[in-house]
Scaffold this active site. Structure first.
Site, PDB file in Angstrom:
ATOM      1  CD  GLU A 151      -3.105   1.083   2.050  1.00 63.99           C
ATOM      2  OE1 GLU A 151      -3.818   2.094   2.219  1.00 63.99           O
ATOM      3  OE2 GLU A 151      -3.341  -0.011   2.598  1.00 63.99           O
ATOM      4  CD  GLU A 189       1.675   8.173   4.875  1.00 59.73           C
ATOM      5  OE1 GLU A 189       2.205   9.298   4.737  1.00 59.73           O
ATOM      6  OE2 GLU A 189       0.743   7.750   4.169  1.00 59.73           O
ATOM      7  CG  ASP A 192      -1.111  15.759  -2.284  1.00 60.10           C
ATOM      8  OD1 ASP A 192      -1.804  16.429  -3.089  1.00 60.10           O
ATOM      9  OD2 ASP A 192      -0.516  16.256  -1.327  1.00 60.10           O
ATOM     10  CE  LYS A 214      -1.544  26.303  -5.084  1.00 64.76           C
ATOM     11  NZ  LYS A 214      -0.659  27.129  -4.221  1.00 64.76           N
ATOM     12  CG  ASP A 244     -11.347  13.293  -3.347  1.00 63.59           C
ATOM     13  OD1 ASP A 244     -10.341  12.674  -2.974  1.00 63.59           O
ATOM     14  OD2 ASP A 244     -11.491  14.518  -3.168  1.00 63.59           O
ATOM     15  CB  THR A 304      -9.005   6.087   4.262  1.00 66.26           C
ATOM     16  OG1 THR A 304      -9.377   6.986   3.202  1.00 66.26           O
ATOM     17  CG2 THR A 304      -8.764   4.698   3.689  1.00 66.26           C
ATOM     18  CE1 TYR A 319      -5.360  12.886   4.301  1.00 67.02           C
ATOM     19  CE2 TYR A 319      -4.805  10.567   4.497  1.00 67.02           C
ATOM     20  CZ  TYR A 319      -4.524  11.894   4.762  1.00 67.02           C
ATOM     21  OH  TYR A 319      -3.421  12.227   5.506  1.00 67.02           O
ATOM     22  CD  GLU A 320     -13.761   5.652   1.199  1.00 68.73           C
ATOM     23  OE1 GLU A 320     -14.626   5.117   0.484  1.00 68.73           O
ATOM     24  OE2 GLU A 320     -12.969   4.989   1.904  1.00 68.73           O
TER      25      GLU A 320
END
Length: 224
Positions: A53, A78, A127, A131, A163, A201, A203-204
């Site tokens: 992962e 991570e 991420d 930009k 997303d 998660t 972030y989800e």
């Protein structure tokens, strides 16, 4: 293409937390070494399934996988210190012995793994670097797809979630150009459905709370 000839990419992201308590520092110093990934010490022949992962955040999916598949080995990368510490807490709480963690650039792992060793790679809500000047930092690139292709088994799977619409288009474009992965998507419902029901998660949950609908992509490696 020789995997060693492919330009090394970096997984961009914040590494250290803004603040770190003494307890967190102790966990990182004293407990983390038990779960730190050392590729040279792993007997890969011991496992039929090894999964990676990339950017596991606070470890929700990684922990769930390890709990539900005790015979698999899970590698997690991570760089964010708080996420690593939270995941270590959960590993200790559940007494898991099938997770190994790398707290730096995941490319260091991918470049040193044996060829065709991983059954799956998960990249959940990376991420998006929205930009334009930062688009080069996005993890899904031609170079990294080549590296991923080398370490996945034939018919191994690359599972992504995002997303962010622009990053979604970028992912699909890069995979299409690469032409070494088959997109497993039969209909629109499949596009918005998880490949299996794993916990949300952090972030989800944030994406859903902010009104953004996540999409889930599964690609299968093909040998040309």
């Amino acid at each position: 293409m020789n995997r060693n000839s492919i330009r090394t990419e970096k997984l961009h992201g914040r590494k250290k937390s803004r603040t770190s308590s003494q307890k967190n520092q102790q966990i990182y110093k004293e407990i983390f070494p038990k779960y730190k990934l050392d590729i040279n010490s792993i007997n890969f022949n011991q496992y039929n399934d090894i999964e990676l992962e990339v950017g596991f955040g606070y470890g929700e999916h990684l922990i769930w996988q390890a709990l539900n598949h005790p015979n698999k080995l899970f590698l997690g990368a991570e760089p964010f210190r708080s996420g690593v510490i939270n995941t270590i807490r959960e590993i200790e709480r559940h007494k898991l012995n099938n997770i190994r963690i790398h707290d730096d650039n995941v490319i260091d792992i991918i470049e040193n793994l044996p060829n065709e060793i991983l059954s799956s790679i998960f990249i959940l809500f990376p991420d998006p670097w929205p930009k334009k000047r930062h688009h080069k930092r996005r993890f899904i690139s031609q170079n990294n797809l080549e590296k991923i292709h080398h370490v996945l088994k034939n018919r191994g799977r690359l599972v992504l979630a995002t997303d962010h619409k622009d990053y979604l288009h970028s992912i699909l474009l890069n995979v299409n150009i690469n032409d070494q992965f088959e997109w497993l998507c039969e209909n629109t419902d499949h596009f918005y459905s998880k490949p299996y029901e794993f916990p949300k998660t952090k972030y989800e949950r944030k994406a859903i709370k902010n009104g953004r609908r996540p999409v889930y992509l599964t690609f299968e490696k093909i040998n040309l």
